[in-house]
Design an enzyme around this catalytic site. Structure first.
Site, PDB file in Angstrom:
ATOM      1  N   SER A 112       0.803  -1.227   0.000  1.00  0.00           N
ATOM      2  CA  SER A 112       0.000   0.000   0.000  1.00  0.00           C
ATOM      3  C   SER A 112       0.833   1.273   0.000  1.00  0.00           C
ATOM      4  O   SER A 112       0.267   2.359  -0.172  1.00  0.00           O
ATOM      5  CB  SER A 112      -0.948   0.003   1.206  1.00  0.00           C
ATOM      6  OG  SER A 112      -1.905  -1.023   1.087  1.00  0.00           O
ATOM      7  N   LYS A 153       2.862   6.544   5.240  1.00  0.00           N
ATOM      8  CA  LYS A 153       1.940   5.545   4.680  1.00  0.00           C
ATOM      9  C   LYS A 153       2.453   4.153   5.035  1.00  0.00           C
ATOM     10  O   LYS A 153       3.635   3.844   4.845  1.00  0.00           O
ATOM     11  CB  LYS A 153       1.851   5.675   3.159  1.00  0.00           C
ATOM     12  CG  LYS A 153       0.828   4.727   2.533  1.00  0.00           C
ATOM     13  CD  LYS A 153      -0.576   5.159   2.889  1.00  0.00           C
ATOM     14  CE  LYS A 153      -1.593   4.083   2.521  1.00  0.00           C
ATOM     15  NZ  LYS A 153      -1.585   2.959   3.488  1.00  0.00           N
ATOM     16  N   THR A 154       1.532   3.333   5.540  1.00  0.00           N
ATOM     17  CA  THR A 154       1.877   1.950   5.856  1.00  0.00           C
ATOM     18  C   THR A 154       1.651   1.062   4.640  1.00  0.00           C
ATOM     19  O   THR A 154       1.030   1.460   3.659  1.00  0.00           O
ATOM     20  CB  THR A 154       1.023   1.433   7.017  1.00  0.00           C
ATOM     21  OG1 THR A 154      -0.355   1.472   6.634  1.00  0.00           O
ATOM     22  CG2 THR A 154       1.232   2.253   8.265  1.00  0.00           C
ATOM     23  N   GLY A 155       2.153  -0.153   4.752  1.00  0.00           N
ATOM     24  CA  GLY A 155       1.921  -1.154   3.728  1.00  0.00           C
ATOM     25  C   GLY A 155       2.163  -2.538   4.300  1.00  0.00           C
ATOM     26  O   GLY A 155       3.101  -2.728   5.084  1.00  0.00           O
TER      27      GLY A 155
END
Length: 586
Positions: A373, A521-523
């Site tokens: 993501s 932003k995480t992923g």
């Protein structure tokens, strides 16, 4: 204590290292106890083992191996005791949620009152031990240097002779005949040795030359190095003393082999006389008089009636097996570090956005992985630049039952750009890339220099337009993430100013108590499945932090085993707790 805390604030990666180092230190002391017990039993039931120098040096190596193996994260899966959660070890600081969807004012997060917790005490204790070890190591090295200078001073004060194949020096000092010098061996002979009988003098000199022929200087130097590295372990000193003892017994045996009993008695008498004449022996030299009143009787008894050497292989095999068992037991009975034992791959990279200076780079930061993501940052930039996305809440794309949601309730609703980023909605990103088309998507990714730029997708499925960044062909390393983020912060991509502004806005920035505003932003994703039992999971947290005129870009990535919480949020929370709060020190 404040100075110690400041050191570990500047180098936050030292905190888990300090805990692991403390565990390894305790483990090697326990291993030393086990090795000493095994070798003591050997001495009791197999007296001839005392003359085997290899046993004692191998014992030291076993203790060092236990220390090093406990330091290795890969060995933790072999341990049987409950793990220590390293995330609880570091005293947590409050942080706002990265996915809250709103900007938190600077006053929203308040510093927690300073309290003394078991985790805090553990942190101080382990950090203090790491510092104490460094000081002790420095002191031990200084002592070795002083001893070497003493030996050099003795050698320079003497008179060189040509009585032996080794550089031999006679000196008027109350010392024992001794051999020293690993690279340039020298033999020191006290003048009082001339008062001994000729046979005694000859056997004493032969004793020292036997050390030289047997390469005992190399063996002794190895023992000294091992003892120095683990200076805090009392069993390393005991084992090293026994190594010296075995070397002396070995030389006694070789010198007296085949000699009559009268010469053996004369040799023992010379040892007693030498002990009365000399001062305390120098531990780093191989000295004929390396004996104390406590051990004198044992050595004389072995000189007069030597024990039979054990030549059979089973004795050595049994000794090796016992030492291996001690090593395995000490490793298995050490507690592991929970979060570290799960990490198969990890990286934390922070870079000054303006200068490109690396501020911190821990782990395997050159390893590529699926962006998951975090690729939504790229999709947002492309979407706003191309006009597909308009503002924070436009367009709203209607949810369709045919969209894949993987049981995410937040994905089964109509979604706008703000909620898309907040909930990492995959189908929304896929709708944007589908409207872009393959050619335009590839041009954007190529102009951004993003990772390996491979948008082919899964082999044979022609799904690169919608799946390439989801555990498929597209891959990027933390180093490449940081380079890409610098281009965003410095506005060096071929896109419009609106694309920068709107993408930054929908990342839901938050301001921490220390004044840094975080855009991240995480992923979460998985590597290509090799088998159905593969439970590994990638976690990402990437972005930038700003305060005043300074901006730091960051990329965090792990590959670990699946847990109840997705890897992306876990690594985000760890970053906000342990790293973001220390940005002022970078």
């Amino acid at each position: 204590m404040e100075s110690l805390v400041s050191i570990f604030a500047i180098f936050p990666g030292l905190e888990p290292l300090a805990l692991r180092f403390a565990l390894a230190s305790a483990g090697c002391v326990a291993a030393g106890l086990g090795v000493w017990a095994v070798t003591s039993l050997c001495r009791r039931w197999l007296p001839a083992i005392a003359a085997q120098r290899s046993v004692w040096l191998l014992g030291q190596c076993t203790v060092l191996a236990a220390f090093l193996l406990i330091l290795l994260p890969q060995s933790e899966r072999l341990r049987m005791l409950p793990p220590i959660d390293i995330e609880n070890y570091a005293t947590p600081l409050p942080a706002t949620r990265a996915d809250a969807g709103i900007t938190a004012p600077a006053t929203a997060v308040k510093d927690a009152p300073a309290t003394i917790t078991p985790q805090t005490l553990l942190a101080y204790a382990t950090q203090g031990w790491l510092l104490l070890y460094a000081l002790g190591l420095g002191y031990t090295l200084i002592q070795l240097l002083r001893t070497r200078r003493t030996l050099d001073a003795l050698a320079s004060a003497g008179i060189r002779t040509n009585a032996a194949p080794v550089h031999t020096i006679e000196i008027d000092a109350p010392i024992s005949p001794m051999l020293f010098g690993l690279l340039r061996p020298r033999l020191l002979l006290p003048l009082h040795l001339r008062g001994f009988d000729e046979d005694q003098r000859q056997m004493i000199v032969e004793h020292e030359l036997t050390h030289w022929r047997r390469h005992d200087l190399q063996w002794a130097s190895a023992g000294i190095v091992l003892q120095t590295l683990l200076w805090f372990n009392p069993f390393m000193r005991l084992l090293r003393n026994q190594l010296s003892w075995a070397q002396e017994l070995g030389c006694d045996r070789d010198v007296l082999q085949g000699r009559p009993q009268a010469q053996r008695k004369a040799y023992a008498a010379a040892l007693i006389t030498q002990l009365k004449l000399q001062q305390t022996p120098i531990a780093t030299a191989l000295a004929f008089g390396h004996v104390t009143p406590d051990t004198l009787a044992d050595r004389i008894a072995l000189i007069r009636t030597p024990a039979k050497a054990l030549r059979g292989p089973w004795t050595r095999i049994a000794t090796l097996a016992a030492l291996a068992a001690v090593l395995a037991t000490s490793l298995a009975l050490q507690p592991s570090l929970a979060s570290q034992s799960a990490n198969l791959l990890s990286c934390t990279a922070l870079v000054d956005a303006a200068t490109g200076q690396s501020l911190r780079r821990d782990g395997q930061c050159g390893e590529r992985a699926t962006p998951a993501s975090t690729f939504n940052i790229v999709v947002a930039l492309m979407g706003y630049d191309s006009g597909i996305l308009t503002d924070e809440h436009t367009p709203v794309i209607k949810y369709q039952p045919r969209y894949q949601t993987w049981d995410h309730a937040d994905w089964r609703i109509d979604t706008d750009p703000s909620s898309w980023i907040k909930y990492s909605n995959l189908w929304y990103a896929q709708q944007v890339t589908t409207r872009l088309g393959e050619d335009k998507l590839q041009r954007y990714v190529r102009s951004f220099g993003y990772g390996n730029q491979d948008l082919s997708g899964d082999a044979g499925k022609h799904n690169g337009l919608t799946q390439s960044w989801v555990e498929s062909s597209l891959a990027i390393s933390p180093d490449e993430q940081v380079a890409f983020l610098r281009k965003i912060v410095n506005r060096q991509l071929p896109i419009s100013a609106k694309a920068y502004d709107m993408t930054t806005r929908i990342l839901h920035p938050q301001t921490l108590a220390n004044g840094w505003t975080i855009y991240g932003k995480t992923g979460t994703g998985s590597p290509p499945l090799i088998n159905s039992d593969d439970d590994r999971q990638y976690g990402w947290y990437v972005g930038w932090a700003t305060k005043g005129n300074r901006t730091i870009v960051f990329a965090n990535m792990t590959l670990d085993h699946r847990q109840d919480v997705f890897a992306g949020p876990r690594i985000r929370d760890a970053f906000l707790r342990n790293v973001a709060t220390q940005l002022d020190t970078l």
